[in-house]
Write a protein that holds these residues in place. Sequence first.
Motif, PDB file in Angstrom:
ATOM      1  N   ASP A 106       1.139  -1.490   0.243  1.00  0.00           N
ATOM      2  CA  ASP A 106       0.334   0.028  -0.325  1.00  0.00           C
ATOM      3  C   ASP A 106       0.947   1.987   0.195  1.00  0.00           C
ATOM      4  OD1 ASP A 106      -2.448  -1.345  -0.388  1.00  0.00           O
ATOM      5  OD2 ASP A 106      -2.254  -1.438   2.102  1.00  0.00           O
ATOM      6  N   ASN A 107       1.849   1.251   0.392  1.00  0.00           N
ATOM      7  CA  ASN A 107       2.592   2.448   0.163  1.00  0.00           C
ATOM      8  C   ASN A 107       4.310   2.410   0.098  1.00  0.00           C
ATOM      9  OD1 ASN A 107       4.206   0.508   2.427  1.00  0.00           O
ATOM     10  ND2 ASN A 107       3.503   1.560   3.919  1.00  0.00           N
ATOM     11  N   CYS A 108       4.627   1.231  -1.043  1.00  0.00           N
ATOM     12  CA  CYS A 108       5.724   0.955  -2.067  1.00  0.00           C
ATOM     13  C   CYS A 108       5.151   0.618  -2.678  1.00  0.00           C
ATOM     14  CB  CYS A 108       7.021  -0.372  -0.943  1.00  0.00           C
ATOM     15  SG  CYS A 108       8.597  -0.620  -2.109  1.00  0.00           S
ATOM     16  N   PHE A 109       5.810   1.105  -4.206  1.00  0.00           N
ATOM     17  CA  PHE A 109       5.771   1.046  -5.922  1.00  0.00           C
ATOM     18  C   PHE A 109       6.422  -0.281  -5.947  1.00  0.00           C
ATOM     19  CE2 PHE A 109       8.586   4.123  -5.909  1.00  0.00           C
ATOM     20  CZ  PHE A 109       9.837   3.572  -7.052  1.00  0.00           C
ATOM     21  N   MET A 110       7.207  -0.353  -5.722  1.00  0.00           N
ATOM     22  CA  MET A 110       8.053  -1.952  -5.724  1.00  0.00           C
ATOM     23  C   MET A 110       7.469  -3.300  -5.109  1.00  0.00           C
ATOM     24  SD  MET A 110      10.506  -0.746  -7.222  1.00  0.00           S
ATOM     25  CE  MET A 110      11.475  -2.099  -7.690  1.00  0.00           C
ATOM     26  N   ALA A 111       6.772  -2.973  -4.438  1.00  0.00           N
ATOM     27  CA  ALA A 111       6.262  -3.300  -3.647  1.00  0.00           C
ATOM     28  C   ALA A 111       4.934  -4.619  -4.202  1.00  0.00           C
ATOM     29  CB  ALA A 111       5.332  -4.248  -2.583  1.00  0.00           C
TER      30      ALA A 111
END
Length: 316
Positions: free
Chosen positions: A187-192
């Motif tokens: 929800d807060n990391c674009f790589m994830a």
Amino acid sequence: MNETELIHQIIADLGEQTQGETVMVGPGDDAAVVQWNTTDNIVVTTDTFVVDRHFSEDTPGDLVGYRCIAATLSDVVAMSARPCYVTVALTVETNSQDWVFEFVKGVRTCCAETNTRIIGGNMACGNKSATVSAIGLVPDSTYVRRDTVCNGDDIWLTGTLGATKLAISANVDWQPKPLEELLQKRDNCFMAAYFLPRVRIEFVEKIRSYVTAMTDISDGLQTELEHMIRSSNLGARIDVEQVNMWDRRHKAHTLGCDDSYELLFTLPKAKRTKLEQNASETNTECRCIGEITSTRGVKFFDNGQEIFPVSGYSHF
């Protein structure tokens, strides 16, 4: 470790995800055997993922494995079906055993999250690639097509778009994190978000009775909308301000070239309250981003001004 030993070790590592009440014969024989419920419709899809096209050579195997499974299951879910089984055909170089076992971990993790069983596959020697086939079930005639939009329908989108552009740009300098850690950061990391797309099974099972059309974002929002209206005389008008994006500086690219595997769907305006209730019940972020119109073509407007996305992805 020879091929036979490698396959047996892979099956062992996949563990209970190769077993289930309906799996009569799983991986290890000439073919799988499953017990079938004939009251449901069968939904089948296949995707291929190729090194240097869909993932870089140095991408950790667990992230590739997870993304390959999630992306393929996304097609099944977009038809409103519950994924049940997958097969995986993997091609790797002879010195890639460590990467293979990482890949298996990613496959196992995604399948465990989605209650999907791995019932077979194949291995070959060559440049890295993975072909995943998925089978799902949906109650008779309740599947949802992507080309059945109706004039006046609202257009809805789950999640946030734009991770693709950011992830590809940052991948050179990014230091990979453990799979378990990344799963908590979607929800807060674009790589994830890029490597570990969500498979929204429970949400789809609640909305399939009243959505009119649905697809997933695999080739860009613009391309998917064009697919949805192609066989009709209808169009789509999108309010770009309502599209959740990781970075709004890349609007044109996000609207045209993104494969976030989020769900894009349409429904009558009268069903909005029901949808918002179902979204809340399944903790699914979704927003109304536009409507189906009687004027042909897909139009994007940002603060009242028409904008033009970058052309969507195409293999050829």
